[in-house]
Design an enzyme around this catalytic site. Structure first.
Site, PDB file in Angstrom:
ATOM      1  N   ASP A 143      60.014  41.784  73.887  1.00 14.35           N
ATOM      2  CA  ASP A 143      61.012  42.717  73.379  1.00 14.35           C
ATOM      3  C   ASP A 143      61.029  42.728  71.848  1.00 14.35           C
ATOM      4  O   ASP A 143      61.003  41.671  71.223  1.00 14.35           O
ATOM      5  CB  ASP A 143      62.386  42.266  73.903  1.00 14.35           C
ATOM      6  CG  ASP A 143      63.510  43.176  73.452  1.00 14.35           C
ATOM      7  OD1 ASP A 143      63.455  44.370  73.789  1.00 14.35           O
ATOM      8  OD2 ASP A 143      64.428  42.708  72.763  1.00 14.35           O
ATOM      9  N   GLU A 177      56.449  45.709  73.270  1.00 15.60           N
ATOM     10  CA  GLU A 177      57.406  46.799  73.089  1.00 15.60           C
ATOM     11  C   GLU A 177      57.584  47.020  71.589  1.00 15.60           C
ATOM     12  O   GLU A 177      58.403  46.398  70.931  1.00 15.60           O
ATOM     13  CB  GLU A 177      58.766  46.471  73.728  1.00 15.60           C
ATOM     14  CG  GLU A 177      59.708  47.673  73.737  1.00 15.60           C
ATOM     15  CD  GLU A 177      60.918  47.571  72.801  1.00 15.60           C
ATOM     16  OE1 GLU A 177      61.575  48.597  72.577  1.00 15.60           O
ATOM     17  OE2 GLU A 177      61.222  46.491  72.284  1.00 15.60           O
TER      18      GLU A 177
HETATM   19  C1  GLC Z   1      64.689  46.459  72.833  1.00  8.38           C
HETATM   20  C2  GLC Z   1      65.360  46.986  74.074  1.00  8.38           C
HETATM   21  C3  GLC Z   1      66.645  47.630  73.725  1.00  8.38           C
HETATM   22  C4  GLC Z   1      67.507  46.657  72.989  1.00  8.38           C
HETATM   23  C5  GLC Z   1      66.765  46.048  71.814  1.00  8.38           C
HETATM   24  C6  GLC Z   1      67.449  44.825  71.322  1.00  8.38           C
HETATM   25  O1  GLC Z   1      64.197  47.419  72.010  1.00  8.38           O
HETATM   26  O2  GLC Z   1      64.500  47.868  74.742  1.00  8.38           O
HETATM   27  O3  GLC Z   1      67.298  48.098  74.867  1.00  8.38           O
HETATM   28  O4  GLC Z   1      68.640  47.322  72.539  1.00  8.38           O
HETATM   29  O5  GLC Z   1      65.491  45.601  72.131  1.00  8.38           O
HETATM   30  O6  GLC Z   1      67.163  43.738  72.181  1.00  8.38           O
HETATM   31  C1  GLC Z   2      64.466  51.189  67.719  1.00 10.33           C
HETATM   32  C2  GLC Z   2      63.615  49.989  67.738  1.00 10.33           C
HETATM   33  C3  GLC Z   2      63.242  49.626  69.129  1.00 10.33           C
HETATM   34  C4  GLC Z   2      64.477  49.566  69.993  1.00 10.33           C
HETATM   35  C5  GLC Z   2      65.276  50.793  69.917  1.00 10.33           C
HETATM   36  C6  GLC Z   2      66.557  50.624  70.682  1.00 10.33           C
HETATM   37  O1  GLC Z   2      63.731  52.290  68.076  1.00 10.33           O
HETATM   38  O2  GLC Z   2      62.443  50.188  66.974  1.00 10.33           O
HETATM   39  O3  GLC Z   2      62.589  48.413  69.158  1.00 10.33           O
HETATM   40  O4  GLC Z   2      64.112  49.436  71.315  1.00 10.33           O
HETATM   41  O5  GLC Z   2      65.569  51.062  68.584  1.00 10.33           O
HETATM   42  O6  GLC Z   2      67.192  51.840  70.771  1.00 10.33           O
END
Ligand code: GLC
Ligand code: GLC
Length: 650
Positions: free
Chosen positions: A293, A335
């Site tokens: 993540d 991700e």
């Molecule tokens: C990732 C998840 C998102 C979350 C963020 C913080 O991007 O997909 O849902 O808000 O990380 O953990």
């Molecule tokens: C931004 C971040 C991503 C996260 C997302 C959550 O796009 O780059 O990592 O999942 O915000 O909404």
């Protein structure tokens, strides 16, 4: 460091390992302890791991001690691994490429929303099998703060589950059952931050300096300001700035996301060691794939945006080495929702073997709005290829928002201005642009730069919600085909398709979150749907919207699994000269697949010469409609129709 110094360091580590194995009363030959097997893995991995850590921690006077302790802890993790998982390690290392096969179909769900509990999920397996699912990502199921947890992404313990879902033992049992059914379990490794209720954070709050050093804490506001100057806000509607005042510590703490998500301090090797142990413990529960993540944010450096720094890669590579030592079948899925050049940097057999493909996702929607597939075609031509053995995770939407992450320089090649185009796309998917078919919801509007992102289910964004309100007709047919067009491309572009469960039933936005105080401020809940008995019961009613969408999804999976060519990762994009059409070909195992999608809401006809080119001169048959396609004849496509034309190359 010289080769000699590395050799000395390695000798020290091995001696300490042998001593601790002996002290734990294990047989000196190492047979029962597995020391011999672990040592042979160390032969391959030691230098790589040590060099990664040296990049990060060379200034530490206790470097050798930290490395020794890490290896010893990793050995303990390896010893705790069960025999069935060790078999998996032998049979399915990342290099076996098991996940590249066309038989893979991914899906994602929240345990509570989809099935109530881990045990309840066992009852859903037949449903998953109807859809061909072989890769199941369960959204974070860990212990988390009760009030607000960012959908589970604020983890209070990596060793305990949210008790409402069941226990870690239940999860382990579920993982075993899924594995027997041929379904790999994917779980999140939320390693950038913990919740402020994690034991480490609690000890930090209680004043323990060692645990305060687990996080990025600052006594002086001026120090935070020096970093803040070059950071962006991820959740600007929730708060501005990346630091939160902790009255307990009397200090500021770095919080990239929400104020209750405390960023871990990877400059401290104790943090790396602690998280490595958590990672192995999770893998030992039977998880096959870890979704890493928020990879972009894990290293900070003053004067930079603190995203995608070289050390972020070093940290992931070091985790990869730990996996190779303790649980070598574990895959990493990255991700990174960032510029496409940066996304690619995380993808490697020695870093993350699979990665979300947010560019394909965003551009599928972009092409739908503009009815012009040129940007999508350009990106597929330029950016789809990955290192051998790695794969994209192709998705249409996920639990998060849709951001317009295409590269401005790609858009400029087509005379499109990135900034203006993003505003247009936001207006279009909010449904405010004249003629829009979409019903999206705004997420995280930033008044400073006008940026925002979009939420919504595939059906609502693709026009089904609006068409239903207008009554049956052509727009509804087109909207249903649009859902299948987008997913059909995700199911046929090289990589693993990922279905966000609910989309296969044509489920619409659920606005109920607005009445729930814990969710109202986060519009991503509009598309985080639960199991819906009524829709599920109606999935085989051929003429209903649900039935039509569902039958489409089942067909995508069925055809995909029946033909090895879907496993081919490389695609050849064909220029048809027609803006609304995306066309690409792939080839493998004596089969050629031509994928042709019409993004227009009007029928399109490709002339005979173009059709000949698309089919590479071969006769084929469209798997989706069953029709015969001849190379010398024009090719007609309905509005938003997708063709999967299969030919033999033998
Ligand atoms: C990732 C998840 C998102 C979350 C963020 C913080 O991007 O997909 O849902 O808000 O990380 O953990
Ligand atoms: C931004 C971040 C991503 C996260 C997302 C959550 O796009 O780059 O990592 O999942 O915000 O909404």
């Amino acid at each position: 460091m010289t080769d000699r110094s590395w050799a000395n360091l390695e000798r020290g580590c091995r001696e300490r390992l042998a001593a601790s194995a002996a002290a734990s009363g294990l047989d000196a030959s190492g047979a029962t302890s597995g020391l011999a097997e672990f040592s042979s893995r160390l032969d391959l991995e030691f230098r790589r791991l040590a060099e990664s850590l040296w990049e990060l921690y060379r200034d530490r006077p206790d470097f050798a001690f930290q490395l020794q302790a890490l290896i010893e802890e990793t050995f303990a993790g390896f010893q705790a691994r069960s025999e069935p998982l060790r078999r998996r390690d032998r049979e399915s290392p990342p290099e076996s490429g098991w996940f590249l096969s066309g038989t893979q179909v991914g899906a994602v769900a929240y345990v509570d929303l989809f099935a109530g509990t881990f045990n309840g999920l066992v009852q859903r397996i037949p449903y998953l099998k109807e859809l061909g699912v072989s890769w199941l990502h369960l959204m974070p199921f860990f212990l988390a703060p009760e009030k607000e947890s960012d959908g589970g992404y604020a983890v209070s313990s990596y060793r305990r589950t949210n008790p409402a879902l069941g226990s870690m033992d239940d999860l382990e049992r579920l993982a075993g059952i899924l594995a027997d059914e041929g379904i790999a379990l994917v779980a999140d490794f939320v390693f950038n931050h913990t919740s402020d209720e994690h034991a480490w954070a609690m000890q930090a709050k209680a004043g323990d300096p060692a645990h305060q050093d687990f996080y990025r804490v600052f006594a002086d506001h001026a120090d935070t300001a020096a970093y803040q100057a070059s950071l962006r806000d991820i959740f600007p509607e929730a708060r501005s700035g990346s630091f939160t005042w902790s009255p307990e510590m009397n200090k500021w703490v770095w919080t990239t996301f929400h104020s209750f998500q405390w960023d871990l301090n990877y400059a401290n090797p104790a943090v790396f060691r602690a998280m490595a142990a958590e990672m192995v413990a999770l893998a030992n529960r039977g998880v096959s794939v870890l979704r890493l993540d928020a990879v972009a944010f894990i290293w900070k450096k003053i004067g930079t945006g603190c995203e995608n720094l070289p050390q972020a890669h070093t940290i992931i590579q070091a985790f990869q080495s730990i996996a190779r030592l303790a649980c070598p079948s574990l895959l990493f899925k990255s991700e990174a929702i960032v510029h496409p050049d940066r996304i690619a940097e995380y993808i490697d057999l020695r870093e993350c073997q699979v990665s979300y493909n947010p560019l394909l996702m965003a551009e599928l929607w972009e092409a739908s709005a503009t009815k012009d597939a040129r940007l999508l075609s350009l990106s597929m031509r330029k950016r789809h290829r990955l290192p051998t053995g790695c794969a994209w995770i192709n998705y249409v939407r996920c639990h998060d928002d849709i951001g317009w992450t295409f590269a401005d320089e790609d858009a400029a090649e087509l005379g499109i201005k990135g900034g203006d185009h993003r505003s247009f796309l936001n207006d279009f998917f909010l449904g405010t642009f004249p003629g829009s078919f979409s019903r999206g919801v705004s997420f995280q509007f930033n008044p400073v730069d006008g940026d925002r992102r979009i939420c919504g289910t595939a059906a609502s964004l693709a026009g089904v919600e609006r068409a239903v309100a207008d009554g049956p007709g052509e727009d509804l047919d087109t909207a249903i085909r649009r859902v299948l067009l987008l997913y059909g491309i995700a199911y046929s572009a090289g990589g693993i398709p990922l279905l966000y469960l609910g989309d296969e039933l044509g489920a619409l936005n659920d606005y109920g979150y607005e009445d729930d105080p814990a969710r109202a401020a986060d519009s991503r809940w509009v598309h985080r749907l639960g199991w819906n008995d009524e829709l599920v019961a109606g999935r085989n009613a051929a003429s209903s919207i649900t039935g039509r969408v569902y039958a489409g999804f089942c067909a995508l999976a069925r055809h995909r699994k029946a033909h090895a060519v879907f496993g081919a990762q490389a695609v050849t994009v064909v220029d048809t000269g027609c803006r609304a059409i995306l066309a690409f070909r792939k080839q493998a195992a004596g089969e050629l697949l031509a994928v042709v999608g019409n993004f227009s809401d009007r029928p399109v006809e490709l002339d005979a010469t173009t059709a000949y080119q698309v089919l590479a001169g071969r006769q084929g048959s469209d798997l989706l409609s069953g029709r015969l396609v001849l190379p010398g004849e024009p090719l007609e496509l309905e509005p938003c129709e997708l063709l999967w034309i299969l030919s033999s190359t033998q």
